[in-house]
Design an enzyme around this catalytic site. Structure first.
Site, PDB file in Angstrom:
ATOM      1  N   ARG A   1      41.444  39.200  55.359  1.00 16.62           N
ATOM      2  CA  ARG A   1      42.137  39.199  54.076  1.00 16.62           C
ATOM      3  C   ARG A   1      43.656  39.263  54.232  1.00 16.62           C
ATOM      4  O   ARG A   1      44.387  39.183  53.232  1.00 16.62           O
ATOM      5  CB  ARG A   1      41.642  40.370  53.222  1.00 16.62           C
ATOM      6  CG  ARG A   1      40.180  40.208  52.803  1.00 16.62           C
ATOM      7  CD  ARG A   1      39.761  41.293  51.866  1.00 16.62           C
ATOM      8  NE  ARG A   1      40.571  41.288  50.665  1.00 16.62           N
ATOM      9  CZ  ARG A   1      40.735  42.348  49.875  1.00 16.62           C
ATOM     10  NH1 ARG A   1      40.151  43.496  50.172  1.00 16.62           N
ATOM     11  NH2 ARG A   1      41.490  42.269  48.794  1.00 16.62           N
TER      12      ARG A   1
ATOM     13  N   ASP B   1      36.236  50.736  57.966  1.00 14.15           N
ATOM     14  CA  ASP B   1      35.681  50.862  56.628  1.00 14.15           C
ATOM     15  C   ASP B   1      35.750  52.319  56.215  1.00 14.15           C
ATOM     16  O   ASP B   1      35.039  53.168  56.775  1.00 14.15           O
ATOM     17  CB  ASP B   1      34.236  50.368  56.640  1.00 14.15           C
ATOM     18  CG  ASP B   1      33.594  50.381  55.262  1.00 14.15           C
ATOM     19  OD1 ASP B   1      34.175  50.963  54.330  1.00 14.15           O
ATOM     20  OD2 ASP B   1      32.493  49.820  55.128  1.00 14.15           O
TER      21      ASP B   1
ATOM     22  N   ASN C   1      47.100  54.902  50.697  1.00 13.08           N
ATOM     23  CA  ASN C   1      47.031  53.996  49.551  1.00 13.08           C
ATOM     24  C   ASN C   1      45.614  53.542  49.240  1.00 13.08           C
ATOM     25  O   ASN C   1      45.299  53.251  48.085  1.00 13.08           O
ATOM     26  CB  ASN C   1      47.912  52.777  49.840  1.00 13.08           C
ATOM     27  CG  ASN C   1      47.675  51.641  48.874  1.00 13.08           C
ATOM     28  OD1 ASN C   1      48.270  51.578  47.799  1.00 13.08           O
ATOM     29  ND2 ASN C   1      46.788  50.717  49.246  1.00 13.08           N
TER      30      ASN C   1
ATOM     31  N   TYR D   1      35.361  58.613  39.973  1.00  8.97           N
ATOM     32  CA  TYR D   1      36.708  58.173  40.373  1.00  8.97           C
ATOM     33  C   TYR D   1      37.751  59.191  39.940  1.00  8.97           C
ATOM     34  O   TYR D   1      38.634  59.566  40.729  1.00  8.97           O
ATOM     35  CB  TYR D   1      36.995  56.814  39.747  1.00  8.97           C
ATOM     36  CG  TYR D   1      38.406  56.311  39.947  1.00  8.97           C
ATOM     37  CD1 TYR D   1      38.805  55.750  41.152  1.00  8.97           C
ATOM     38  CD2 TYR D   1      39.345  56.381  38.912  1.00  8.97           C
ATOM     39  CE1 TYR D   1      40.093  55.285  41.335  1.00  8.97           C
ATOM     40  CE2 TYR D   1      40.627  55.906  39.080  1.00  8.97           C
ATOM     41  CZ  TYR D   1      41.000  55.364  40.300  1.00  8.97           C
ATOM     42  OH  TYR D   1      42.291  54.897  40.475  1.00  8.97           O
TER      43      TYR D   1
ATOM     44  N   LYS E   1      40.391  61.448  42.353  1.00  2.94           N
ATOM     45  CA  LYS E   1      41.844  61.385  42.252  1.00  2.94           C
ATOM     46  C   LYS E   1      42.462  62.747  41.915  1.00  2.94           C
ATOM     47  O   LYS E   1      43.573  63.054  42.348  1.00  2.94           O
ATOM     48  CB  LYS E   1      42.244  60.325  41.221  1.00  2.94           C
ATOM     49  CG  LYS E   1      42.046  58.897  41.719  1.00  2.94           C
ATOM     50  CD  LYS E   1      42.873  58.617  42.976  1.00  2.94           C
ATOM     51  CE  LYS E   1      42.832  57.165  43.393  1.00  2.94           C
ATOM     52  NZ  LYS E   1      43.675  56.894  44.581  1.00  2.94           N
TER      53      LYS E   1
ATOM     54  N   VAL F   1      48.187  48.885  37.084  1.00  2.00           N
ATOM     55  CA  VAL F   1      48.846  47.614  37.394  1.00  2.00           C
ATOM     56  C   VAL F   1      47.809  46.524  37.657  1.00  2.00           C
ATOM     57  O   VAL F   1      46.673  46.797  38.055  1.00  2.00           O
ATOM     58  CB  VAL F   1      49.786  47.766  38.601  1.00  2.00           C
ATOM     59  CG1 VAL F   1      50.940  48.700  38.256  1.00  2.00           C
ATOM     60  CG2 VAL F   1      49.041  48.286  39.827  1.00  2.00           C
TER      61      VAL F   1
ATOM     62  N   THR G   1      46.323  44.622  39.756  1.00  4.90           N
ATOM     63  CA  THR G   1      45.819  44.304  41.081  1.00  4.90           C
ATOM     64  C   THR G   1      44.343  43.914  40.965  1.00  4.90           C
ATOM     65  O   THR G   1      43.778  43.904  39.868  1.00  4.90           O
ATOM     66  CB  THR G   1      45.946  45.513  42.003  1.00  4.90           C
ATOM     67  OG1 THR G   1      45.189  46.600  41.442  1.00  4.90           O
ATOM     68  CG2 THR G   1      47.404  45.937  42.153  1.00  4.90           C
TER      69      THR G   1
END
Length: 237
Positions: free
Chosen positions: A37, A54, A80, A135, A139, A166, A168
């Site tokens: 990628r 991974d 990130n 999720y 976070k 954003v 992405t």
């Protein structure tokens, strides 16, 4: 120039962050799950190195830490990498940053990607072992980890960053926030020495904000670290 690691850098905010830092002359090592990628022109020559692994798999997280050790001590590590789907979210978003932080040489700066959605996360850490964390939970926990580390190690600063929603691959094409602004705070925290606060900030577009109260609660931070140590078998210190 600084030696910097950016995880999850094959696309999106991670790639934008790594590219901006490399274009400024820094030595940037990128982590990717799939090297195929890395398709942008110039990518092969741009990076100091590439780590493969991974981050949904604990053994491969350990493998990424071993690969990173070959480069010595990083000046900055930017955690990130992230996913939204469960049950992978807690492994990639919380456990991987924790294990890499614990296993790698302590860098000068640690930066962890958060989100405003952390404010609806749960403090029920039984979800960690049960594999039922959302999720938002993941976070909240990584934000608390970032702030827990802010004063733990002499010579290491630690911050959490909300890049905004954003457009992405993960955020989706309809995301309303500015894609360019999404990586600029991480770059600024990496390259500037006059940041206030020096450590322990929760940032959004160069400004500090108040995170979920639990993220700053030392008792919750301690419970979180113990839970992560127990779950992974990896001590923080």
């Amino acid at each position: 120039m600084a030696l910097i690691l950016v995880t999850g850098a094959s696309s999106g905010l991670g790639h934008d962050t790594a590219k901006a830092l490399a274009d400024d002359g820094h030595k940037v090592v990128v982590h990717v799950r799939n090297p195929a990628r890395l398709t942008d022109a110039g990518d092969a020559a741009r990076w100091k190195g590439v780590l493969l692994g991974d981050l949904t798999d604990l053994d491969e997280i350990h493998g990424v830490a071993r690969q990173a050790a070959a480069y010595g001590r990083f000046d900055t590590v930017i955690h990130n990498a992230g996913v939204m789907r469960s049950p992978e979210a807690v492994t990639v978003n919380t456990i991987a940053p924790y294990v890499l932080t614990a296993l790698m040489d302590k860098p000068g700066r640690l930066i962890y990607l958060s989100t405003s959605m952390h404010r609806t996360g749960s403090t029920d850490l039984s979800r960690l072992a049960a594999g039922t964390a959302s999720y938002d939970d993941s976070k909240l926990w990584v934000t608390a980890l970032a702030l827990a580390l802010a004063s733990r190690w002499k010579g290491t600063s630690s911050h959490a960053v909300d890049p905004g929603w954003v457009p992405t691959r993960m955020g989706g094409p309809g995301a309303p926030d500015d894609l360019t602004a999404g990586h600029q705070t991480q770059v600024w925290l990496t390259t500037h020495h006059d940041v206030t606060p020096h450590t322990g900030g929760y940032w959004h577009h160069h400004q500090t904000q108040e995170p979920h109260p639990a993220a700053q609660d030392e008792r919750f931070q301690s419970r979180l670290v113990r839970a992560l140590e127990n779950h992974t078998g990896v001590p923080l210190d």
